[in-house]
Design an enzyme around this catalytic site. Sequence first.
Site, PDB file in Angstrom:
ATOM      1  N   ASP A 147       0.954  -1.217  -0.032  1.00 33.58           N
ATOM      2  CA  ASP A 147      -0.044  -0.075   0.095  1.00 33.58           C
ATOM      3  C   ASP A 147       0.954   1.129  -0.055  1.00 33.58           C
ATOM      4  O   ASP A 147       2.095   1.157   0.205  1.00 33.58           O
ATOM      5  CB  ASP A 147      -0.812   0.074   1.474  1.00 33.58           C
ATOM      6  CG  ASP A 147      -1.537   1.203   1.544  1.00 33.58           C
ATOM      7  OD1 ASP A 147      -2.334   1.652   0.467  1.00 33.58           O
ATOM      8  OD2 ASP A 147      -1.492   1.625   2.615  1.00 33.58           O
ATOM      9  N   ASP A 193      -0.351   5.083   0.723  1.00 30.56           N
ATOM     10  CA  ASP A 193      -0.797   5.883   1.893  1.00 30.56           C
ATOM     11  C   ASP A 193      -0.704   5.445   3.184  1.00 30.56           C
ATOM     12  O   ASP A 193      -1.461   4.519   3.336  1.00 30.56           O
ATOM     13  CB  ASP A 193      -2.189   6.816   1.465  1.00 30.56           C
ATOM     14  CG  ASP A 193      -1.998   7.537   0.375  1.00 30.56           C
ATOM     15  OD1 ASP A 193      -1.046   7.921  -0.270  1.00 30.56           O
ATOM     16  OD2 ASP A 193      -3.231   8.279   0.085  1.00 30.56           O
ATOM     17  N   ASP A 210      -2.127  -0.631   5.910  1.00 34.87           N
ATOM     18  CA  ASP A 210      -2.318  -0.013   7.407  1.00 34.87           C
ATOM     19  C   ASP A 210      -3.863   0.166   7.312  1.00 34.87           C
ATOM     20  O   ASP A 210      -4.198   0.551   8.553  1.00 34.87           O
ATOM     21  CB  ASP A 210      -1.725   1.361   7.140  1.00 34.87           C
ATOM     22  CG  ASP A 210      -2.406   2.432   6.142  1.00 34.87           C
ATOM     23  OD1 ASP A 210      -2.715   2.010   5.244  1.00 34.87           O
ATOM     24  OD2 ASP A 210      -2.814   3.615   6.892  1.00 34.87           O
TER      25      ASP A 210
END
Length: 270
Positions: free
Chosen positions: A8, A10, A215
Amino acid sequence: MKIVLFTDLDGTLLSLSDYSYDVALPALAELKKRKVPVVFCTAKTLAENEYYRAKLGIEDPFIVENGGAIFIPRNYFSFEFPYSNEQGHYYVIEFGARYDELRAALDAIRSETGFKITGFGDMTVKEVAEDANLSLDQARRAKEKVYNESFIFDEPEDKEPILFDKVQDKGFNITHGGRYYNIHGINADKGKAVKRLTELFRREYGAVMTIGIGDSKNDIPMLKAVDQPAIVKRLDGTWLDIYPEPENLYKAEGVGPAGWVEVVEKFIIS
Ligand SMILES: [Mg+2]
Protein backbone atom coordinates in the site's frame (compact mmCIF):
# COMPACT_ATOMS: atom_id res chain seq x y z
CA MET A 1 12.81 -18.41 -3.62
CA LYS A 2 11.64 -15.31 -5.50
CA ILE A 3 10.04 -12.81 -3.16
CA VAL A 4 7.41 -10.35 -4.43
CA LEU A 5 6.44 -7.40 -2.24
CA PHE A 6 2.95 -5.90 -2.54
CA THR A 7 2.62 -2.58 -0.76
CA ASP A 8 0.00 0.00 0.00
CA LEU A 9 1.17 3.62 -0.36
CA ASP A 10 -0.75 6.13 1.81
CA GLY A 11 0.01 5.52 5.47
CA THR A 12 2.28 2.58 4.64
CA LEU A 13 5.20 3.39 2.29
CA LEU A 14 4.21 7.07 2.36
CA SER A 15 3.76 8.95 5.62
CA LEU A 16 0.15 10.05 6.00
CA SER A 17 1.17 13.33 7.61
CA ASP A 18 3.33 14.64 4.74
CA TYR A 19 3.56 11.85 2.07
CA SER A 20 7.29 11.50 2.79
CA TYR A 21 9.18 8.25 2.19
CA ASP A 22 12.82 9.23 2.81
CA VAL A 23 13.21 6.79 5.67
CA ALA A 24 12.44 3.92 3.25
CA LEU A 25 14.98 4.86 0.55
CA PRO A 26 17.89 2.67 1.76
CA ALA A 27 15.60 -0.38 2.04
CA LEU A 28 14.16 0.35 -1.42
CA ALA A 29 17.68 0.49 -2.87
CA GLU A 30 18.48 -2.85 -1.25
CA LEU A 31 15.29 -4.40 -2.71
CA LYS A 32 16.28 -3.13 -6.13
CA LYS A 33 19.76 -4.65 -5.76
CA ARG A 34 18.17 -7.99 -4.88
CA LYS A 35 15.66 -7.71 -7.76
CA VAL A 36 12.67 -7.97 -5.44
CA PRO A 37 9.62 -6.62 -7.30
CA VAL A 38 7.92 -3.80 -5.39
CA VAL A 39 4.29 -3.77 -6.50
CA PHE A 40 2.25 -0.73 -5.47
CA CYS A 41 -1.25 -1.81 -4.49
CA THR A 42 -3.10 1.37 -3.71
CA ALA A 43 -6.25 3.47 -4.01
CA LYS A 44 -4.22 5.93 -6.07
CA THR A 45 -4.79 6.65 -9.76
CA LEU A 46 -2.52 5.80 -12.69
CA ALA A 47 -1.12 9.35 -12.69
CA GLU A 48 -0.34 9.20 -8.96
CA ASN A 49 1.28 5.77 -9.30
CA GLU A 50 3.44 6.98 -12.17
CA TYR A 51 4.54 9.95 -10.09
CA TYR A 52 5.78 7.76 -7.23
CA ARG A 53 7.23 5.09 -9.56
CA ALA A 54 9.38 7.78 -11.17
CA LYS A 55 10.34 9.28 -7.79
CA LEU A 56 11.33 5.90 -6.33
CA GLY A 57 12.78 4.40 -9.53
CA ILE A 58 10.39 1.44 -9.50
CA GLU A 59 9.59 -0.32 -12.78
CA ASP A 60 7.42 -3.21 -11.62
CA PRO A 61 3.70 -3.76 -12.31
CA PHE A 62 1.24 -1.88 -10.10
CA ILE A 63 -2.38 -2.05 -8.98
CA VAL A 64 -4.42 1.16 -9.16
CA GLU A 65 -7.64 2.43 -7.59
CA ASN A 66 -8.09 -0.31 -4.96
CA GLY A 67 -7.87 -3.16 -7.47
CA GLY A 68 -9.59 -1.36 -10.36
CA ALA A 69 -6.83 -2.45 -12.74
CA ILE A 70 -3.34 -3.93 -12.96
CA PHE A 71 -0.80 -2.09 -15.12
CA ILE A 72 2.01 -4.30 -16.43
CA PRO A 73 4.91 -2.77 -18.35
CA ARG A 74 5.35 -4.34 -21.79
CA ASN A 75 8.16 -6.91 -21.86
CA TYR A 76 8.02 -7.30 -18.06
CA PHE A 77 6.96 -10.94 -18.30
CA SER A 78 8.55 -13.24 -20.87
CA PHE A 79 5.26 -14.87 -21.90
CA GLU A 80 1.94 -13.69 -23.32
CA PHE A 81 -1.10 -13.40 -21.08
CA PRO A 82 -4.68 -12.17 -21.47
CA TYR A 83 -5.30 -8.47 -20.82
CA SER A 84 -8.18 -6.01 -21.25
CA ASN A 85 -6.41 -3.35 -23.31
CA GLU A 86 -3.10 -1.62 -23.98
CA GLN A 87 -2.35 1.89 -22.75
CA GLY A 88 0.92 3.54 -23.62
CA HIS A 89 3.68 1.17 -22.58
CA TYR A 90 1.42 -0.99 -20.39
CA TYR A 91 -0.82 -4.01 -20.73
CA VAL A 92 -3.88 -3.35 -18.57
CA ILE A 93 -5.98 -5.99 -16.82
CA GLU A 94 -9.20 -4.30 -15.72
CA PHE A 95 -11.48 -5.33 -12.85
CA GLY A 96 -13.24 -2.08 -12.07
CA ALA A 97 -16.42 -0.45 -13.36
CA ARG A 98 -16.20 2.55 -15.68
CA TYR A 99 -16.05 5.98 -14.12
CA ASP A 100 -19.04 7.36 -16.07
CA GLU A 101 -21.23 4.46 -14.84
CA LEU A 102 -20.21 5.14 -11.25
CA ARG A 103 -20.90 8.86 -11.65
CA ALA A 104 -24.31 8.10 -13.17
CA ALA A 105 -25.17 5.84 -10.20
CA LEU A 106 -24.28 8.64 -7.77
CA ASP A 107 -26.43 11.07 -9.78
CA ALA A 108 -29.37 8.65 -9.61
CA ILE A 109 -28.97 8.17 -5.84
CA ARG A 110 -28.79 11.92 -5.36
CA SER A 111 -32.07 12.49 -7.22
CA GLU A 112 -33.82 9.51 -5.55
CA THR A 113 -32.87 10.52 -1.99
CA GLY A 114 -31.89 14.19 -2.00
CA PHE A 115 -28.66 13.20 -0.22
CA LYS A 116 -25.82 15.71 -0.30
CA ILE A 117 -23.19 13.76 -2.26
CA THR A 118 -20.14 15.53 -3.67
CA GLY A 119 -17.77 13.48 -5.82
CA PHE A 120 -14.20 14.34 -6.82
CA GLY A 121 -15.72 14.76 -10.31
CA ASP A 122 -17.98 17.53 -8.97
CA MET A 123 -15.07 19.43 -7.43
CA THR A 124 -12.42 21.62 -9.03
CA VAL A 125 -8.73 20.80 -8.65
CA LYS A 126 -8.52 23.60 -6.10
CA GLU A 127 -11.45 22.26 -4.08
CA VAL A 128 -9.97 18.73 -4.00
CA ALA A 129 -6.59 20.18 -2.99
CA GLU A 130 -8.14 22.10 -0.07
CA ASP A 131 -10.44 19.31 1.02
CA ALA A 132 -7.86 16.52 0.88
CA ASN A 133 -4.91 18.65 1.98
CA LEU A 134 -2.99 18.08 -1.27
CA SER A 135 -0.94 20.36 -3.50
CA LEU A 136 -2.61 21.44 -6.74
CA ASP A 137 -0.48 18.97 -8.74
CA GLN A 138 -1.32 16.14 -6.35
CA ALA A 139 -5.02 17.03 -6.53
CA ARG A 140 -4.90 17.04 -10.34
CA ARG A 141 -3.44 13.53 -10.35
CA ALA A 142 -5.90 12.34 -7.67
CA LYS A 143 -8.83 13.51 -9.79
CA GLU A 144 -7.83 11.34 -12.77
CA LYS A 145 -10.03 8.47 -11.65
CA VAL A 146 -11.08 5.75 -14.08
CA TYR A 147 -12.33 2.80 -12.00
CA ASN A 148 -13.77 4.34 -8.83
CA GLU A 149 -15.14 7.60 -7.48
CA SER A 150 -14.47 9.16 -4.09
CA PHE A 151 -17.14 11.33 -2.59
CA ILE A 152 -18.19 13.27 0.47
CA PHE A 153 -21.48 12.16 2.05
CA ASP A 154 -22.71 15.18 3.92
CA GLU A 155 -25.59 13.55 5.83
CA PRO A 156 -26.16 12.25 9.39
CA GLU A 157 -24.61 8.86 10.11
CA ASP A 158 -27.99 7.11 10.39
CA LYS A 159 -28.53 7.73 6.66
CA GLU A 160 -25.45 5.66 5.83
CA PRO A 161 -27.27 2.28 5.57
CA ILE A 162 -29.66 3.76 3.00
CA LEU A 163 -26.71 4.97 0.95
CA PHE A 164 -25.06 1.53 1.13
CA ASP A 165 -28.29 -0.22 0.04
CA LYS A 166 -28.78 2.18 -2.85
CA VAL A 167 -25.23 1.63 -4.12
CA GLN A 168 -25.63 -2.14 -3.91
CA ASP A 169 -29.04 -1.98 -5.67
CA LYS A 170 -27.30 -0.27 -8.57
CA GLY A 171 -24.81 -3.15 -8.81
CA PHE A 172 -21.77 -1.50 -7.26
CA ASN A 173 -19.78 -1.72 -4.06
CA ILE A 174 -19.09 0.99 -1.50
CA THR A 175 -16.39 1.43 1.10
CA HIS A 176 -15.83 4.12 3.68
CA GLY A 177 -12.32 5.06 4.73
CA GLY A 178 -11.53 8.26 6.57
CA ARG A 179 -13.20 11.33 5.12
CA TYR A 180 -14.26 9.84 1.81
CA TYR A 181 -16.70 7.21 0.68
CA ASN A 182 -15.79 5.25 -2.39
CA ILE A 183 -17.99 3.65 -5.04
CA HIS A 184 -16.45 0.97 -7.23
CA GLY A 185 -17.19 -2.16 -9.27
CA ILE A 186 -18.17 -5.37 -7.47
CA ASN A 187 -15.22 -7.25 -8.98
CA ALA A 188 -12.63 -4.71 -7.94
CA ASP A 189 -10.68 -5.24 -4.75
CA LYS A 190 -7.00 -5.34 -3.96
CA GLY A 191 -7.11 -9.09 -3.24
CA LYS A 192 -8.35 -10.16 -6.66
CA ALA A 193 -5.71 -8.07 -8.39
CA VAL A 194 -2.95 -9.42 -6.10
CA LYS A 195 -4.00 -13.00 -6.85
CA ARG A 196 -4.03 -12.44 -10.62
CA LEU A 197 -0.62 -10.79 -10.56
CA THR A 198 0.80 -13.50 -8.28
CA GLU A 199 -0.24 -16.11 -10.87
CA LEU A 200 1.79 -14.23 -13.48
CA PHE A 201 4.83 -13.99 -11.18
CA ARG A 202 4.58 -17.75 -10.46
CA ARG A 203 4.46 -18.47 -14.19
CA GLU A 204 7.61 -16.43 -14.65
CA TYR A 205 9.60 -17.54 -11.61
CA GLY A 206 8.07 -20.81 -10.38
CA ALA A 207 7.90 -20.76 -6.59
CA VAL A 208 7.17 -17.26 -5.31
CA MET A 209 6.76 -15.97 -1.75
CA THR A 210 4.45 -12.96 -1.52
CA ILE A 211 4.54 -10.33 1.21
CA GLY A 212 1.88 -7.65 1.63
CA ILE A 213 2.16 -4.48 3.73
CA GLY A 214 -0.79 -2.23 4.54
CA ASP A 215 -2.33 -0.06 7.22
CA SER A 216 -6.09 0.15 6.76
CA LYS A 217 -9.37 -1.52 5.89
CA ASN A 218 -9.02 -1.45 2.11
CA ASP A 219 -5.80 -3.48 2.51
CA ILE A 220 -7.53 -6.49 4.10
CA PRO A 221 -8.23 -8.29 0.77
CA MET A 222 -4.56 -7.81 -0.18
CA LEU A 223 -3.35 -9.04 3.23
CA LYS A 224 -5.51 -12.16 2.88
CA ALA A 225 -4.15 -12.86 -0.63
CA VAL A 226 -0.43 -12.93 0.29
CA ASP A 227 1.75 -15.55 2.02
CA GLN A 228 3.08 -13.10 4.62
CA PRO A 229 0.74 -10.26 5.64
CA ALA A 230 2.12 -7.32 7.61
CA ILE A 231 0.64 -4.09 8.94
CA VAL A 232 2.28 -0.89 10.08
CA LYS A 233 1.11 1.35 12.89
CA ARG A 234 -1.15 4.26 12.03
CA LEU A 235 -0.56 7.87 13.04
CA ASP A 236 -2.61 7.38 16.22
CA GLY A 237 -0.35 4.47 17.25
CA THR A 238 -2.96 1.75 16.65
CA TRP A 239 -3.01 -1.16 14.24
CA LEU A 240 -5.81 -2.07 11.88
CA ASP A 241 -8.20 -4.69 13.34
CA ILE A 242 -8.69 -7.73 11.13
CA TYR A 243 -11.30 -10.38 11.92
CA PRO A 244 -10.38 -13.14 11.81
CA GLU A 245 -6.78 -12.13 12.15
CA PRO A 246 -4.39 -14.11 9.90
CA GLU A 247 -2.30 -16.41 12.13
CA ASN A 248 1.01 -15.15 10.77
CA LEU A 249 0.11 -11.44 10.62
CA TYR A 250 3.17 -9.34 11.46
CA LYS A 251 2.52 -6.08 13.28
CA ALA A 252 5.33 -3.56 12.86
CA GLU A 253 6.09 -1.26 15.76
CA GLY A 254 6.91 1.65 13.46
CA VAL A 255 4.36 4.11 12.11
CA GLY A 256 3.93 4.26 8.29
CA PRO A 257 7.22 4.11 6.36
CA ALA A 258 9.27 3.35 9.52
CA GLY A 259 7.14 0.23 10.03
CA TRP A 260 7.48 -0.57 6.32
CA VAL A 261 11.28 -0.63 6.66
CA GLU A 262 10.93 -2.88 9.71
CA VAL A 263 8.89 -5.42 7.68
CA VAL A 264 11.31 -5.35 4.74
CA GLU A 265 14.28 -5.85 7.07
CA LYS A 266 12.61 -8.70 8.94
CA PHE A 267 11.39 -10.72 5.97
CA ILE A 268 13.58 -9.76 3.01
CA ILE A 269 16.91 -8.10 3.70
CA SER A 270 17.76 -9.34 7.21
MG1 LIG B 1 -3.18 3.11 3.40
